[in-house]
Motif scaffolding. Structure first.
Motif, PDB file in Angstrom:
ATOM      1  N   VAL A   1      43.698  36.584  33.575  1.00 23.34           N
ATOM      2  CA  VAL A   1      42.901  37.716  33.113  1.00 23.34           C
ATOM      3  C   VAL A   1      41.953  38.229  34.199  1.00 23.34           C
ATOM      4  O   VAL A   1      41.826  39.444  34.402  1.00 23.34           O
ATOM      5  N   ALA A   2      41.262  37.325  34.895  1.00 19.07           N
ATOM      6  CA  ALA A   2      40.255  37.757  35.873  1.00 19.07           C
ATOM      7  C   ALA A   2      40.844  38.666  36.955  1.00 19.07           C
ATOM      8  O   ALA A   2      40.295  39.744  37.214  1.00 19.07           O
ATOM      9  N   PRO A   3      41.951  38.308  37.601  1.00 19.42           N
ATOM     10  CA  PRO A   3      42.501  39.221  38.610  1.00 19.42           C
ATOM     11  C   PRO A   3      42.911  40.580  38.022  1.00 19.42           C
ATOM     12  O   PRO A   3      42.768  41.608  38.678  1.00 19.42           O
ATOM     13  N   TRP A   4      43.405  40.573  36.785  1.00 16.06           N
ATOM     14  CA  TRP A   4      43.764  41.830  36.118  1.00 16.06           C
ATOM     15  C   TRP A   4      42.523  42.716  35.994  1.00 16.06           C
ATOM     16  O   TRP A   4      42.553  43.909  36.309  1.00 16.06           O
ATOM     17  N   LEU A   5      41.423  42.126  35.553  1.00 18.88           N
ATOM     18  CA  LEU A   5      40.183  42.893  35.401  1.00 18.88           C
ATOM     19  C   LEU A   5      39.641  43.349  36.753  1.00 18.88           C
ATOM     20  O   LEU A   5      39.184  44.489  36.891  1.00 18.88           O
ATOM     21  N   PHE A   6      39.691  42.474  37.762  1.00 13.29           N
ATOM     22  CA  PHE A   6      39.234  42.875  39.091  1.00 13.29           C
ATOM     23  C   PHE A   6      40.137  43.970  39.664  1.00 13.29           C
ATOM     24  O   PHE A   6      39.675  44.842  40.396  1.00 13.29           O
ATOM     25  N   GLY A   7      41.417  43.932  39.342  1.00 12.43           N
ATOM     26  CA  GLY A   7      42.327  44.999  39.767  1.00 12.43           C
ATOM     27  C   GLY A   7      41.950  46.330  39.143  1.00 12.43           C
ATOM     28  O   GLY A   7      41.933  47.368  39.812  1.00 12.43           O
ATOM     29  N   ILE A   8      41.645  46.322  37.856  1.00 11.11           N
ATOM     30  CA  ILE A   8      41.194  47.541  37.182  1.00 11.11           C
ATOM     31  C   ILE A   8      39.903  48.035  37.833  1.00 11.11           C
ATOM     32  O   ILE A   8      39.755  49.229  38.120  1.00 11.11           O
ATOM     33  N   ALA A   9      38.985  47.112  38.075  1.00 12.16           N
ATOM     34  CA  ALA A   9      37.704  47.493  38.693  1.00 12.16           C
ATOM     35  C   ALA A   9      37.926  48.113  40.067  1.00 12.16           C
ATOM     36  O   ALA A   9      37.331  49.144  40.402  1.00 12.16           O
TER      37      ALA A   9
ATOM     38  N   SER B   1      47.862  44.137  43.364  1.00 10.17           N
ATOM     39  CA  SER B   1      49.325  44.300  43.300  1.00 10.17           C
ATOM     40  C   SER B   1      49.934  44.414  44.698  1.00 10.17           C
ATOM     41  O   SER B   1      50.721  45.323  44.995  1.00 10.17           O
ATOM     42  N   ILE B   2      49.540  43.471  45.562  1.00 10.04           N
ATOM     43  CA  ILE B   2      50.082  43.406  46.913  1.00 10.04           C
ATOM     44  C   ILE B   2      50.497  41.963  47.183  1.00 10.04           C
ATOM     45  O   ILE B   2      50.027  41.051  46.509  1.00 10.04           O
ATOM     46  N   PRO B   3      51.382  41.738  48.160  1.00 11.99           N
ATOM     47  CA  PRO B   3      51.782  40.364  48.490  1.00 11.99           C
ATOM     48  C   PRO B   3      50.626  39.557  49.087  1.00 11.99           C
ATOM     49  O   PRO B   3      49.714  40.119  49.705  1.00 11.99           O
ATOM     50  N   VAL B   4      50.675  38.243  48.914  1.00  8.49           N
ATOM     51  CA  VAL B   4      49.649  37.354  49.447  1.00  8.49           C
ATOM     52  C   VAL B   4      49.566  37.498  50.970  1.00  8.49           C
ATOM     53  O   VAL B   4      48.470  37.473  51.534  1.00  8.49           O
TER      54      VAL B   4
END
Length: 179
Positions: free
Chosen positions: A55-63, A143-146
């Motif tokens: 969830v956290a990366p999803w929210l940071f992505g939205i932010a 949404s990018i590669p590591v």
């Protein structure tokens, strides 16, 4: 996460971290509005959320995506910090004052370097340093590669090292342990 009551738990767990990240990027007053927009967007998109994803990366992505809309405002803020040397996040935070003394000494140079940095590098660097996300979480958020995260972080750190005075002391943006 399709049920609204489940979403309230997500807000309770992650709002403070999202708020802190947004405040560092756009300042306190704009951060509150941005946090509200992050969670409104997440709530509206909750049916499309993949439960296998954190969830956290999803929210940071939205932010971060919403921050791109505020790019001009961010640039103006960094230019002002470069001119004045005053970091609004530092003001009034006495319990962290000792930890921030070195950062304040080179805040103008730091702001100028961040303002001049390409947005993709700045996003990765700030998600790493200010949001304390690891490489995989940043990759997920953007949404990018590591590997892209690693190269952007490396380039960003190199730019900061070149822009900051060598006697400025430890810099968490360029010397933080990597995950």
């Amino acid at each position: 996460m399709a049920r609204p009551e489940q979403f309230a738990l997500i807000f309770d767990r992650h709002a403070a971290a999202i708020r802190a990240y947004c405040a560092r990027r756009v300042g306190g007053s704009a951060a509150e509005d941005l946090v509200a927009e992050v969670f409104l967007t997440a709530f509206e998109q909750r049916a499309r959320f993949d439960p296998a994803r954190a969830v956290a990366p999803w929210l940071f992505g939205i932010a971060t995506n919403l921050l791109h809309r505020l790019h001009r405002q961010e640039q103006r803020g960094l230019r002002a910090l470069a001119r004045t040397g005053r970091d609004p996040v530092v003001e009034g935070v006495a319990e962290r004052a000792a930890e921030r003394v070195d950062a304040v000494r080179f805040s103008r140079e730091l702001a100028a370097a961040l303002g001049a940095m390409p947005a993709p590098e700045r996003d990765v660097l700030l998600l790493f340093a200010w949001a304390n996300l690891g490489y995989a979480e940043i990759a997920d958020a953007l949404s990018i590669p590591v590997g892209t995260v690693r190269s952007r972080l490396s380039r960003g750190r190199t730019r900061l090292r070149a822009a900051l005075p060598s006697n400025s002391g430890p810099n968490p943006l360029t010397e933080k342990d990597t995950p």
